[in-house]
Design an enzyme around this catalytic site. Structure first.
Site, PDB file in Angstrom:
ATOM      1  N   GLU A 120      11.791 -46.882  29.843  1.00 13.96           N
ATOM      2  CA  GLU A 120      10.878 -45.969  29.168  1.00 13.96           C
ATOM      3  C   GLU A 120       9.504 -46.371  29.401  1.00 13.96           C
ATOM      4  O   GLU A 120       8.841 -47.712  28.663  1.00 13.96           O
ATOM      5  CB  GLU A 120      11.146 -46.086  27.909  1.00 13.96           C
ATOM      6  CG  GLU A 120      12.613 -45.509  27.372  1.00 13.96           C
ATOM      7  CD  GLU A 120      12.772 -43.899  27.365  1.00 13.96           C
ATOM      8  OE1 GLU A 120      12.013 -43.281  27.807  1.00 13.96           O
ATOM      9  OE2 GLU A 120      13.633 -43.400  27.485  1.00 13.96           O
ATOM     10  N   CYS A 154       2.651 -43.374  24.008  1.00 14.68           N
ATOM     11  CA  CYS A 154       3.038 -43.183  25.480  1.00 14.68           C
ATOM     12  C   CYS A 154       2.837 -41.956  25.748  1.00 14.68           C
ATOM     13  O   CYS A 154       2.398 -41.369  26.777  1.00 14.68           O
ATOM     14  CB  CYS A 154       4.576 -43.603  25.879  1.00 14.68           C
ATOM     15  SG  CYS A 154       5.629 -43.106  24.479  1.00 14.68           S
TER      16      CYS A 154
HETATM   17  P1  NAD Z   1       3.809 -54.204  28.345  1.00 17.35           P
HETATM   18  O1  NAD Z   1       4.608 -53.788  29.543  1.00 17.35           O
HETATM   19  O2  NAD Z   1       2.668 -55.276  28.591  1.00 17.35           O
HETATM   20  O3  NAD Z   1       5.219 -55.277  27.589  1.00 17.35           O
HETATM   21  C1  NAD Z   1       6.497 -54.688  26.936  1.00 17.35           C
HETATM   22  C2  NAD Z   1       7.280 -55.885  26.606  1.00 17.35           C
HETATM   23  O4  NAD Z   1       7.435 -56.598  28.109  1.00 17.35           O
HETATM   24  C3  NAD Z   1       6.879 -56.761  25.662  1.00 17.35           C
HETATM   25  O5  NAD Z   1       7.735 -57.152  24.778  1.00 17.35           O
HETATM   26  C4  NAD Z   1       6.392 -58.019  26.863  1.00 17.35           C
HETATM   27  O6  NAD Z   1       6.284 -59.139  26.107  1.00 17.35           O
HETATM   28  C5  NAD Z   1       7.604 -57.712  27.712  1.00 17.35           C
HETATM   29  N1  NAD Z   1       7.185 -58.434  29.105  1.00 17.35           N
HETATM   30  C6  NAD Z   1       5.943 -58.783  29.589  1.00 17.35           C
HETATM   31  N2  NAD Z   1       6.030 -59.157  30.670  1.00 17.35           N
HETATM   32  C7  NAD Z   1       7.316 -59.263  30.964  1.00 17.35           C
HETATM   33  C8  NAD Z   1       8.216 -59.806  32.233  1.00 17.35           C
HETATM   34  N3  NAD Z   1       7.767 -60.173  33.150  1.00 17.35           N
HETATM   35  N4  NAD Z   1       9.697 -59.491  31.746  1.00 17.35           N
HETATM   36  C9  NAD Z   1      10.080 -59.048  30.734  1.00 17.35           C
HETATM   37  N5  NAD Z   1       9.397 -58.394  29.674  1.00 17.35           N
HETATM   38  C10 NAD Z   1       8.014 -58.823  29.637  1.00 17.35           C
HETATM   39  O7  NAD Z   1       3.615 -53.124  27.159  1.00 17.35           O
HETATM   40  P2  NAD Z   1       2.732 -52.853  26.047  1.00 17.35           P
HETATM   41  O8  NAD Z   1       1.349 -53.206  26.335  1.00 17.35           O
HETATM   42  O9  NAD Z   1       3.385 -53.760  24.964  1.00 17.35           O
HETATM   43  O10 NAD Z   1       3.005 -51.255  25.594  1.00 17.35           O
HETATM   44  C11 NAD Z   1       2.191 -50.516  26.230  1.00 17.35           C
HETATM   45  C12 NAD Z   1       2.906 -49.640  27.454  1.00 17.35           C
HETATM   46  O11 NAD Z   1       4.101 -49.147  26.876  1.00 17.35           O
HETATM   47  C13 NAD Z   1       2.175 -48.259  27.960  1.00 17.35           C
HETATM   48  O12 NAD Z   1       2.242 -48.497  29.289  1.00 17.35           O
HETATM   49  C14 NAD Z   1       2.866 -47.074  27.068  1.00 17.35           C
HETATM   50  O13 NAD Z   1       2.931 -45.964  28.066  1.00 17.35           O
HETATM   51  C15 NAD Z   1       4.360 -47.719  27.044  1.00 17.35           C
HETATM   52  N6  NAD Z   1       5.288 -47.282  26.391  1.00 17.35           N
HETATM   53  C16 NAD Z   1       6.266 -46.358  26.784  1.00 17.35           C
HETATM   54  C17 NAD Z   1       7.042 -45.735  26.089  1.00 17.35           C
HETATM   55  C18 NAD Z   1       8.158 -44.645  26.439  1.00 17.35           C
HETATM   56  O14 NAD Z   1       8.820 -44.398  25.668  1.00 17.35           O
HETATM   57  N7  NAD Z   1       8.237 -44.211  27.534  1.00 17.35           N
HETATM   58  C19 NAD Z   1       7.134 -45.993  24.412  1.00 17.35           C
HETATM   59  C20 NAD Z   1       6.125 -47.001  24.027  1.00 17.35           C
HETATM   60  C21 NAD Z   1       5.295 -47.432  25.047  1.00 17.35           C
END
Ligand code: NAD
Length: 362
Positions: A120, A154
């Site tokens: 997602e 999102c």
């Molecule tokens: P992010 O990608 O920075 O982090 C998401 C998660 O991934 C966090 O828990 C983070 O610690 C973890 N993470 C970071 N690096 C990693 C790695 N190398 N391996 C595994 N896990 C890792 O996102 P964010 O800033 O927390 O959230 C915002 C983003 O999420 C936006 O792009 C938004 O559109 C998206 N989002 C999408 C949905 C959806 O349902 N499509 C819902 C909510 C947020």
């Protein structure tokens, strides 16, 4: 006799983003647990208190029902924990919610060990306002979808596609309402725009505005971070060409691009011209446009709305998006299947050997 059996996968890993610190966990964990799995959850590093509070609530329910606590485990931490979950062969499914950049990395790691992912990822959602639209309804919806939650959903509306005949009228209404947006503590009644999540998010907003300007974007309102305590920024509307590369990216802040079009077909082409494919919406009263919009030549997104904004999607329906949004669907209709493994079982309860395709083995 031949039958299909559905069994639990075992352990489901759930990695979540900061902006939905417990809802995303909820709709993953509920299905995963009902399907008979254990859940290992890693929340966002900036929301550890919610991770701990949620885990305590779940533990209480498990204890009351004499179930072992290990059914649901949570960890606080950042990328290093996420990477460990992605690499771990004991976790057959990793459900990841976050940015497309990180999601792609997780997908590659999990695929390399033949695991499954449910992704997602980022959105870049458009609202189309046709010339026959209810302008009041459209303008209210855009305000809610672009400014609410400080543009940190999102499904936030990031691109506003306006038919040339209503372009000025809609913008005029929006500019008036943007000036009245109450910015401040979101816990206070009447506040529409709270702060961004971190000082880094505020810096990203400022950097984003510079890039937008360098690509010909004209600021119609907002465009500045607010001085002083807190990560507040002005709600912003930008006039820009849909071809500018910055328009294809997700800037996680209350920044809305206003784009002009001449025909329904052009609007759909602009809607579909970005890498992401999460949510989309059209405002029109014309049934022909409505059915084209939801059909094969219409929106290429996972969420395709009519006369209702891009955000606030009902989780009762299959939630998720196409292309760089990852293709995953959480909740709705048959999403439970992703949390289970299917076995096709053929049981011979007779003394003969009936072979597939009627082969006679002699
Ligand atoms: P992010 O990608 O920075 O982090 C998401 C998660 O991934 C966090 O828990 C983070 O610690 C973890 N993470 C970071 N690096 C990693 C790695 N190398 N391996 C595994 N896990 C890792 O996102 P964010 O800033 O927390 O959230 C915002 C983003 O999420 C936006 O792009 C938004 O559109 C998206 N989002 C999408 C949905 C959806 O349902 N499509 C819902 C909510 C947020």
């Amino acid at each position: 006799m031949m039958l299909e059996m559905w069994n639990p996968l075992g352990i489901v890993g759930v990695i979540t983003a900061f902006n939905f610190p417990c809802a995303v966990l909820g709709w993953n964990a509920c299905i995963a647990l009902v399907c008979g799995n254990c859940v290992v959850w890693k929340g966002a590093p900036t929301t550890p208190l919610i991770t701990i509070a949620m885990t305590k609530l779940v533990a209480e329910v498990l204890e009351k029902n004499n179930l072992p606590g290990a059914i649901f485990t949570a960890m606080c931490g950042g990328a290093e924990i996420g990477e460990a979950i992605a690499k771990d062969t004991r976790i057959p499914l990793v459900s990841f919610t976050g940015s497309s950049k990180v999601g792609l990395k997780v997908q590659q790691t999990v695929s390399a060990r033949s695991g499954k992912t449910l992704l997602e990822l980022s959105g870049n959602n458009a609202i189309i306002v046709m010339e026959d639209a209810d302008i009041q309804l459209a303008a209210r919806s855009v305000l809610f979808a672009a400014v609410g939650t400080a543009g940190q959903r999102c499904t936030t509306c990031r691109r506003l596609l306006l038919h040339e005949r209503v372009y000025d009228k809609v913008l005029e209404q929006l500019l008036t309402s943007y000036k009245q947006v109450k910015i401040g503590d979101p816990l206070e009644k009447g506040t529409l725009l709270g702060p961004l999540h971190t000082p880094e998010s505020k810096k990203n907003f400022e950097k984003g505005i510079e890039v937008i300007k360098s690509q010909g974007g004209k600021i119609l309102t907002g465009g500045k971070a607010i001085e002083g305590e807190g990560n507040f920024v002005e709600p912003t509307i930008i006039e820009i060409s849909s071809d500018a590369s910055v328009v294809k990216e997700e800037l996680f802040a209350p920044v809305l691009y206003a784009l002009k079009f001449k025909s329904f077909e052009e609007a759909v082409a602009i809607n579909n011209s970005v890498p992401q494919g999460l949510s989309s919406s059209i405002f029109t009263r014309n049934p022909e446009n409505i059915f084209k919009w939801i059909g094969p030549m219409g929106s290429d997104c996972g969420i395709v709305n009519v006369n209702i904004p891009t955000n606030g999607a009902e989780i009762g329906g299959a939630f998720g998006g196409e292309k760089a949004t990852g293709g995953g669907r959480e909740a709705g209709s048959d999403s439970w299947k992703q949390y289970m493994r299917r076995s096709t079982c053929t049981i011979n309860y007779g003394n003969e050997l009936p072979l597939a395709q009627g082969i006679n083995f002699g």
